[in-house]
Write a protein that holds these residues in place. Structure first.
Motif, PDB file in Angstrom:
ATOM      1  N   UNK A  17       0.824  -1.209   0.000  1.00 45.99           N
ATOM      2  CA  UNK A  17       0.000   0.000   0.000  1.00 45.99           C
ATOM      3  C   UNK A  17       0.857   1.258   0.000  1.00 45.99           C
ATOM      4  N   UNK A  18       1.826   1.294   0.884  1.00 44.84           N
ATOM      5  CA  UNK A  18       2.660   2.493   1.009  1.00 44.84           C
ATOM      6  C   UNK A  18       3.552   2.662  -0.216  1.00 44.84           C
ATOM      7  N   UNK A  19       4.162   1.571  -0.676  1.00 42.81           N
ATOM      8  CA  UNK A  19       5.024   1.663  -1.856  1.00 42.81           C
ATOM      9  C   UNK A  19       4.233   2.130  -3.074  1.00 42.81           C
ATOM     10  N   UNK A  20       3.016   1.618  -3.216  1.00 42.50           N
ATOM     11  CA  UNK A  20       2.182   2.010  -4.351  1.00 42.50           C
ATOM     12  C   UNK A  20       1.781   3.477  -4.237  1.00 42.50           C
ATOM     13  N   UNK A  21       1.377   3.898  -3.041  1.00 41.39           N
ATOM     14  CA  UNK A  21       0.981   5.288  -2.842  1.00 41.39           C
ATOM     15  C   UNK A  21       2.136   6.246  -3.120  1.00 41.39           C
ATOM     16  N   UNK A  22       3.342   5.842  -2.734  1.00 38.32           N
ATOM     17  CA  UNK A  22       4.523   6.690  -2.925  1.00 38.32           C
ATOM     18  C   UNK A  22       5.171   6.492  -4.287  1.00 38.32           C
ATOM     19  N   UNK A  23       4.601   5.606  -5.094  1.00 41.39           N
ATOM     20  CA  UNK A  23       5.119   5.324  -6.435  1.00 41.39           C
ATOM     21  C   UNK A  23       6.558   4.822  -6.385  1.00 41.39           C
ATOM     22  N   UNK A  24       6.809   3.899  -5.458  1.00 40.50           N
ATOM     23  CA  UNK A  24       8.116   3.267  -5.331  1.00 40.50           C
ATOM     24  C   UNK A  24       8.051   1.888  -5.984  1.00 40.50           C
ATOM     25  N   UNK A  25       8.818   1.669  -7.039  1.00 37.69           N
ATOM     26  CA  UNK A  25       8.781   0.346  -7.690  1.00 37.69           C
ATOM     27  C   UNK A  25       9.467  -0.707  -6.821  1.00 37.69           C
ATOM     28  N   UNK A  26       8.821  -1.864  -6.693  1.00 36.96           N
ATOM     29  CA  UNK A  26       9.386  -2.975  -5.950  1.00 36.96           C
ATOM     30  C   UNK A  26       9.353  -4.230  -6.818  1.00 36.96           C
ATOM     31  N   UNK A  27      10.437  -4.948  -6.815  1.00 35.75           N
ATOM     32  CA  UNK A  27      10.438  -6.272  -7.428  1.00 35.75           C
ATOM     33  C   UNK A  27       9.813  -7.233  -6.417  1.00 35.75           C
ATOM     34  N   UNK A  28       8.667  -7.775  -6.753  1.00 38.60           N
ATOM     35  CA  UNK A  28       7.928  -8.626  -5.817  1.00 38.60           C
ATOM     36  C   UNK A  28       8.347 -10.085  -5.987  1.00 38.60           C
ATOM     37  N   UNK A  29       8.775 -10.681  -4.900  1.00 39.27           N
ATOM     38  CA  UNK A  29       9.212 -12.080  -4.912  1.00 39.27           C
ATOM     39  C   UNK A  29       8.310 -12.857  -3.958  1.00 39.27           C
ATOM     40  N   UNK A 191     -13.995   2.574   4.360  1.00 39.41           N
ATOM     41  CA  UNK A 191     -14.530   2.906   3.048  1.00 39.41           C
ATOM     42  C   UNK A 191     -13.699   3.961   2.345  1.00 39.41           C
ATOM     43  N   UNK A 192     -13.234   4.957   3.095  1.00 32.99           N
ATOM     44  CA  UNK A 192     -12.386   5.993   2.500  1.00 32.99           C
ATOM     45  C   UNK A 192     -11.057   5.405   2.036  1.00 32.99           C
ATOM     46  N   UNK A 193     -10.460   4.543   2.855  1.00 30.32           N
ATOM     47  CA  UNK A 193      -9.191   3.918   2.468  1.00 30.32           C
ATOM     48  C   UNK A 193      -9.388   3.063   1.216  1.00 30.32           C
ATOM     49  N   UNK A 194     -10.488   2.330   1.167  1.00 29.04           N
ATOM     50  CA  UNK A 194     -10.730   1.416   0.057  1.00 29.04           C
ATOM     51  C   UNK A 194     -11.002   2.142  -1.261  1.00 29.04           C
ATOM     52  N   UNK A 195     -11.277   3.431  -1.186  1.00 24.76           N
ATOM     53  CA  UNK A 195     -11.434   4.226  -2.402  1.00 24.76           C
ATOM     54  C   UNK A 195     -10.100   4.731  -2.940  1.00 24.76           C
ATOM     55  N   UNK A 196      -9.048   4.582  -2.157  1.00 24.10           N
ATOM     56  CA  UNK A 196      -7.739   5.057  -2.597  1.00 24.10           C
ATOM     57  C   UNK A 196      -7.203   4.177  -3.718  1.00 24.10           C
ATOM     58  N   UNK A 197      -6.504   4.819  -4.650  1.00 30.61           N
ATOM     59  CA  UNK A 197      -5.920   4.080  -5.765  1.00 30.61           C
ATOM     60  C   UNK A 197      -4.970   2.994  -5.279  1.00 30.61           C
ATOM     61  N   UNK A 198      -4.192   3.274  -4.239  1.00 29.30           N
ATOM     62  CA  UNK A 198      -3.240   2.288  -3.726  1.00 29.30           C
ATOM     63  C   UNK A 198      -3.944   1.034  -3.228  1.00 29.30           C
ATOM     64  N   UNK A 199      -5.112   1.212  -2.598  1.00 30.61           N
ATOM     65  CA  UNK A 199      -5.852   0.044  -2.101  1.00 30.61           C
ATOM     66  C   UNK A 199      -6.335  -0.808  -3.270  1.00 30.61           C
ATOM     67  N   UNK A 200      -6.891  -0.150  -4.272  1.00 33.64           N
ATOM     68  CA  UNK A 200      -7.431  -0.883  -5.417  1.00 33.64           C
ATOM     69  C   UNK A 200      -6.326  -1.600  -6.190  1.00 33.64           C
ATOM     70  N   UNK A 201      -5.188  -0.964  -6.294  1.00 30.45           N
ATOM     71  CA  UNK A 201      -4.086  -1.553  -7.089  1.00 30.45           C
ATOM     72  C   UNK A 201      -3.359  -2.669  -6.363  1.00 30.45           C
ATOM     73  N   UNK A 202      -3.539  -2.809  -5.068  1.00 30.48           N
ATOM     74  CA  UNK A 202      -2.839  -3.853  -4.317  1.00 30.48           C
ATOM     75  C   UNK A 202      -3.774  -4.959  -3.848  1.00 30.48           C
ATOM     76  N   UNK A 203      -5.035  -4.909  -4.241  1.00 27.20           N
ATOM     77  CA  UNK A 203      -5.994  -5.914  -3.784  1.00 27.20           C
ATOM     78  C   UNK A 203      -5.683  -7.273  -4.431  1.00 27.20           C
ATOM     79  N   UNK A 204      -5.465  -8.312  -3.637  1.00 27.38           N
ATOM     80  CA  UNK A 204      -5.191  -9.631  -4.218  1.00 27.38           C
ATOM     81  C   UNK A 204      -6.498 -10.316  -4.611  1.00 27.38           C
ATOM     82  N   UNK A 205      -6.434 -11.268  -5.519  1.00 28.12           N
ATOM     83  CA  UNK A 205      -7.614 -12.092  -5.784  1.00 28.12           C
ATOM     84  C   UNK A 205      -8.007 -12.828  -4.500  1.00 28.12           C
TER      85      UNK A 205
END
Length: 209
Positions: A17-29, A191-205
């Motif tokens: 969430x924080x990395x996405x909000x701050x636009x920090x690229x991470x290699x996810x392993x 609900x406010x947090x879940x409207x954030x772009x970072x929340x939507x972009x990090x939601x797992x299946x």
């Protein structure tokens, strides 16, 4: 930077969430928790506690999700998630520590009993543990709900690390059957947090349980 993580780990979600909000690229392993990869020698060399997430920043290995999100904020010029003044910083840190010691601990019991055990074939929920988790949840959720009365965000009247830290501990609220019904202020804040772009972009299946 590399992040060793699992998508259904609330602690991993906190960092994402924080990395996405701050636009920090991470290699996810991916660390395969159901298969016990976190207990293997390779992962234990990164985190002797056998947990995720772990951040690897050019050989600097950092574990504990709240330490990682503070580190990411510190490395981001102009960020507003972590205040620079002493009182503002202490206010945000207060909620990071409270989340770790209280709210997340209560939620974890219910996540394990109502979600993890079923998903990993460990049998059904233990009623006594569920009751213990619900009692702790009620105790700590009341504190947070009361604090949030009339507030949009947890600290400093703006979005901070405190919001991401706490929200991540509620990420599995549905399948874990967290009893949120009586806590209108928490539900509105989530609900406010879940409207954030970072929340939507990090939601797992979400798997079926």
């Amino acid at each position: 930077m590399k992040l060793y993580f699992h998508p259904l780990s609330g602690n991993s979600r906190r960092v994402l969430l924080v990395a996405t909000h701050l636009d920090i690229p991470l290699e996810r392993i991916l660390v395969d928790l159901p298969q016990g990869e976190q207990r293997g020698a390779s992962h234990l060399s990164r985190n002797p506690n056998g947990r995720v997430p772990v951040l690897d920043d050019d050989g600097f290995l950092l574990w504990e999700s709240r330490a990682i999100i503070q580190y990411l904020a510190e490395k981001t010029p102009g960020q507003t998630l972590l205040p620079t003044d002493a009182r503002g910083r202490a206010d945000v840190s207060r909620w990071l520590f409270w989340c770790s010691a209280h709210m997340a601990q209560a939620n974890t019991i219910l996540v394990f009993e109502n979600f993890v055990k079923v998903r990993t074939g460990r049998g059904s929920a233990d009623p006594s543990e569920v009751a213990r988790g619900e009692a702790l949840f009620a105790q700590h959720a009341q504190v947070l709900d009361t604090h949030l009365a009339g507030k949009a965000w947890v600290a400093q009247e703006r979005l901070t690390l405190a919001d991401f830290s706490l929200a991540a501990s509620f990420a599995l609220a549905g399948p874990a059957r967290l009893p949120l019904g009586d806590y209108a202020n928490i539900r509105a804040w989530l609900g406010r947090v879940q409207e954030l772009d970072a929340w939507k972009r990090t939601a797992p299946p979400m798997p079926q349980v």
